[in-house]
Design a protein around this motif. Structure first.
Motif, mmCIF file in Angstrom:
data_model
loop_
_atom_site.group_PDB
_atom_site.id
_atom_site.type_symbol
_atom_site.label_atom_id
_atom_site.label_comp_id
_atom_site.label_asym_id
_atom_site.label_seq_id
_atom_site.Cartn_x
_atom_site.Cartn_y
_atom_site.Cartn_z
ATOM 1 N N SER A 1 0.807 -1.216 0.000
ATOM 2 C CA SER A 1 0.000 0.000 0.000
ATOM 3 C C SER A 1 0.844 1.271 0.000
ATOM 4 O O SER A 1 1.955 1.305 0.526
ATOM 5 C CB SER A 1 -0.911 -0.001 1.233
ATOM 6 N N LYS A 2 0.273 2.318 -0.577
ATOM 7 C CA LYS A 2 0.940 3.626 -0.584
ATOM 8 C C LYS A 2 0.722 4.355 0.742
ATOM 9 O O LYS A 2 1.564 5.134 1.176
ATOM 10 C CB LYS A 2 0.399 4.481 -1.729
ATOM 11 N N ALA A 3 -0.438 4.111 1.348
ATOM 12 C CA ALA A 3 -0.765 4.844 2.576
ATOM 13 C C ALA A 3 -1.712 4.050 3.459
ATOM 14 O O ALA A 3 -2.458 3.188 2.990
ATOM 15 C CB ALA A 3 -1.389 6.195 2.234
ATOM 16 N N LEU A 4 -1.676 4.351 4.743
ATOM 17 C CA LEU A 4 -2.583 3.783 5.735
ATOM 18 C C LEU A 4 -3.346 4.925 6.373
ATOM 19 O O LEU A 4 -2.744 5.849 6.935
ATOM 20 C CB LEU A 4 -1.803 3.015 6.806
ATOM 21 N N LEU A 5 -4.671 4.891 6.280
ATOM 22 C CA LEU A 5 -5.521 5.914 6.888
ATOM 23 C C LEU A 5 -6.217 5.294 8.089
ATOM 24 O O LEU A 5 -6.963 4.315 7.947
ATOM 25 C CB LEU A 5 -6.573 6.422 5.898
ATOM 26 N N ILE A 6 -5.976 5.847 9.283
ATOM 27 C CA ILE A 6 -6.564 5.299 10.502
ATOM 28 C C ILE A 6 -7.278 6.382 11.310
ATOM 29 O O ILE A 6 -7.007 7.568 11.149
ATOM 30 C CB ILE A 6 -5.502 4.620 11.393
ATOM 31 N N HIS A 7 -8.173 5.948 12.189
ATOM 32 C CA HIS A 7 -8.840 6.859 13.122
ATOM 33 C C HIS A 7 -7.834 7.269 14.197
ATOM 34 O O HIS A 7 -6.883 6.529 14.485
ATOM 35 C CB HIS A 7 -10.029 6.166 13.785
ATOM 36 N N ASP A 8 -8.056 8.407 14.817
ATOM 37 C CA ASP A 8 -7.149 8.855 15.876
ATOM 38 C C ASP A 8 -7.098 7.863 17.034
ATOM 39 O O ASP A 8 -6.059 7.674 17.655
ATOM 40 C CB ASP A 8 -7.517 10.264 16.364
ATOM 41 N N TYR A 9 -8.221 7.189 17.322
ATOM 42 C CA TYR A 9 -8.229 6.238 18.435
ATOM 43 C C TYR A 9 -7.452 4.957 18.107
ATOM 44 O O TYR A 9 -7.176 4.154 19.005
ATOM 45 C CB TYR A 9 -9.666 5.888 18.853
ATOM 46 N N GLN A 10 -7.084 4.769 16.841
ATOM 47 C CA GLN A 10 -6.364 3.557 16.456
ATOM 48 C C GLN A 10 -4.845 3.701 16.523
ATOM 49 O O GLN A 10 -4.128 2.699 16.497
ATOM 50 C CB GLN A 10 -6.744 3.155 15.023
ATOM 51 N N GLN A 11 -4.351 4.931 16.607
ATOM 52 C CA GLN A 11 -2.908 5.131 16.452
ATOM 53 C C GLN A 11 -2.067 4.510 17.572
ATOM 54 O O GLN A 11 -0.877 4.241 17.373
ATOM 55 C CB GLN A 11 -2.585 6.615 16.314
ATOM 56 N N ASN A 12 -2.688 4.236 18.731
ATOM 57 C CA ASN A 12 -1.935 3.607 19.818
ATOM 58 C C ASN A 12 -2.408 2.191 20.127
ATOM 59 O O ASN A 12 -1.980 1.595 21.121
ATOM 60 C CB ASN A 12 -2.032 4.465 21.085
ATOM 61 N N MET A 13 -3.291 1.654 19.288
ATOM 62 C CA MET A 13 -3.766 0.289 19.494
ATOM 63 C C MET A 13 -2.668 -0.692 19.095
ATOM 64 O O MET A 13 -2.070 -0.573 18.021
ATOM 65 C CB MET A 13 -5.033 0.036 18.672
ATOM 66 N N LYS A 14 -2.411 -1.679 19.945
ATOM 67 C CA LYS A 14 -1.306 -2.601 19.723
ATOM 68 C C LYS A 14 -1.435 -3.400 18.428
ATOM 69 O O LYS A 14 -0.436 -3.709 17.775
ATOM 70 C CB LYS A 14 -1.175 -3.546 20.912
ATOM 71 N N ASN A 15 -2.685 -3.754 18.057
ATOM 72 C CA ASN A 15 -2.837 -4.535 16.833
ATOM 73 C C ASN A 15 -2.466 -3.704 15.596
ATOM 74 O O ASN A 15 -1.861 -4.211 14.648
ATOM 75 C CB ASN A 15 -4.254 -5.110 16.695
ATOM 76 N N VAL A 16 -2.783 -2.408 15.634
ATOM 77 C CA VAL A 16 -2.467 -1.527 14.500
ATOM 78 C C VAL A 16 -0.970 -1.216 14.458
ATOM 79 O O VAL A 16 -0.327 -1.333 13.404
ATOM 80 C CB VAL A 16 -3.282 -0.220 14.576
#
Length: 281
Positions: free
Chosen positions: A77-92
């Motif tokens: 992928s060229k980019a990953l778009l995530i929600h702000d609440y996902q940025q510290n989730m261990k699975n992400v």
């Protein structure tokens, strides 16, 4: 012998030629942290961008076990778009680390609130359009134009649904609901007496306290969140309260036939109306 060698060589070459297009098709333009983001990207890009959803819509965003295919998608992928609440989730974060893709661009979409709420969904559209315009400047005008169209459609759909809810006098209906559904249920107009967390986080005393409070207030619905997992606790609470239990979704695609935000919204409301019809008069 030479004839046999020639045949094997040709067969190998044909195999390679067939394999190359499949590799090209396997590439991913963007990986989206949720079906909300993927749904919006598909709409704003008019299908031009190939998007893979990292966390399936029916799964809990925080506890979903990342699969090898998810990691492979990140590497392509060229980019990953995530929600702000996902940025510290261990699975992400774990998936990002496992992908080991130094060129992967990570964009965080910061929007407060439940994305099933029309105003929140519209804000998400605006934020995602700007991210796409930044990543693909050549088509920036297209993304912004389609974002304006989608926002108008989202808000119009919200008004239509809100009128249906108001006509049903849901403001007089007392409920308790999962915390993850509180924003949507309050937008819908229900009288939320109390909220509760994930089933595994609830102690026996907390459940007893919720049931007592709900009985005293005259609660008739217990509204659970599909992505929170097992519904045994909410079903048991509803039985003890003498209320009706119903489970709704926070993501498009979580329930059958709800691949778009609009369809997910309609299905949630249908389920709430069906539950209300079961309430003993």
């Amino acid at each position: 012998m030479k004839s046999k060698l020639w045949f094997v060589t040709v067969a190998v070459l044909i195999g390679v030629l067939l394999w190359l297009p499949s590799c090209a098709r396997a590439s991913v333009d963007l990986v989206a942290g949720s079906s909300h983001i993927a749904n919006i990207v598909a709409d704003l890009s008019d299908g031009r961008l190939k998007t893979r959803v990292l966390i399936p819509p029916g799964a809990c965003p925080g506890t979903y076990d990342i699969k090898p295919g998810d990691i492979e998608a990140l590497t392509k992928s060229k980019a990953l778009l995530i929600h702000d609440y996902q940025q510290n989730m261990k699975n992400v974060t774990g998936a990002i680390e496992a992908a080991r893709s130094p060129n992967l661009v990570i964009k965080v979409i910061s929007v407060t609130g439940n994305w099933m709420v029309p105003s929140v969904q519209a804000e998400g559209v605006t934020k995602i359009a700007e991210v796409l315009a930044e990543l693909d400047r050549e088509n920036a005008a297209l993304y912004r134009q389609r974002a304006d169209e989608r926002k108008k459609a989202v808000l119009a759909k919200g008004e239509e649904v809100k009128k249906r809810l108001q006509a049903a006098n849901v403001g007089q209906v007392k409920v308790i609901c999962a915390e993850k559904q509180a924003g949507f249920v309050k937008w819908a107009g229900f009288d939320v007496v109390a909220t509760y967390g994930r089933p595994e986080e609830l102690s026996v005393s907390q459940v007893a306290e919720l049931v007592a409070k709900a009985r005293q207030a005259g609660v008739v619905l217990v509204i659970d969140n599909l992505q929170s997992g097992a519904t045994a606790t909410s079903e048991a609470m509803a039985k003890d309260i003498g209320a009706v239990q119903v489970t709704i979704s926070n993501f498009p695609g979580g329930l059958k036939g709800t691949e778009s935000w609009e369809k997910a919204l309609d299905r949630n409301v249908e389920l709430l109306f069906e539950a209300l019809a079961k309430v003993k008069k």
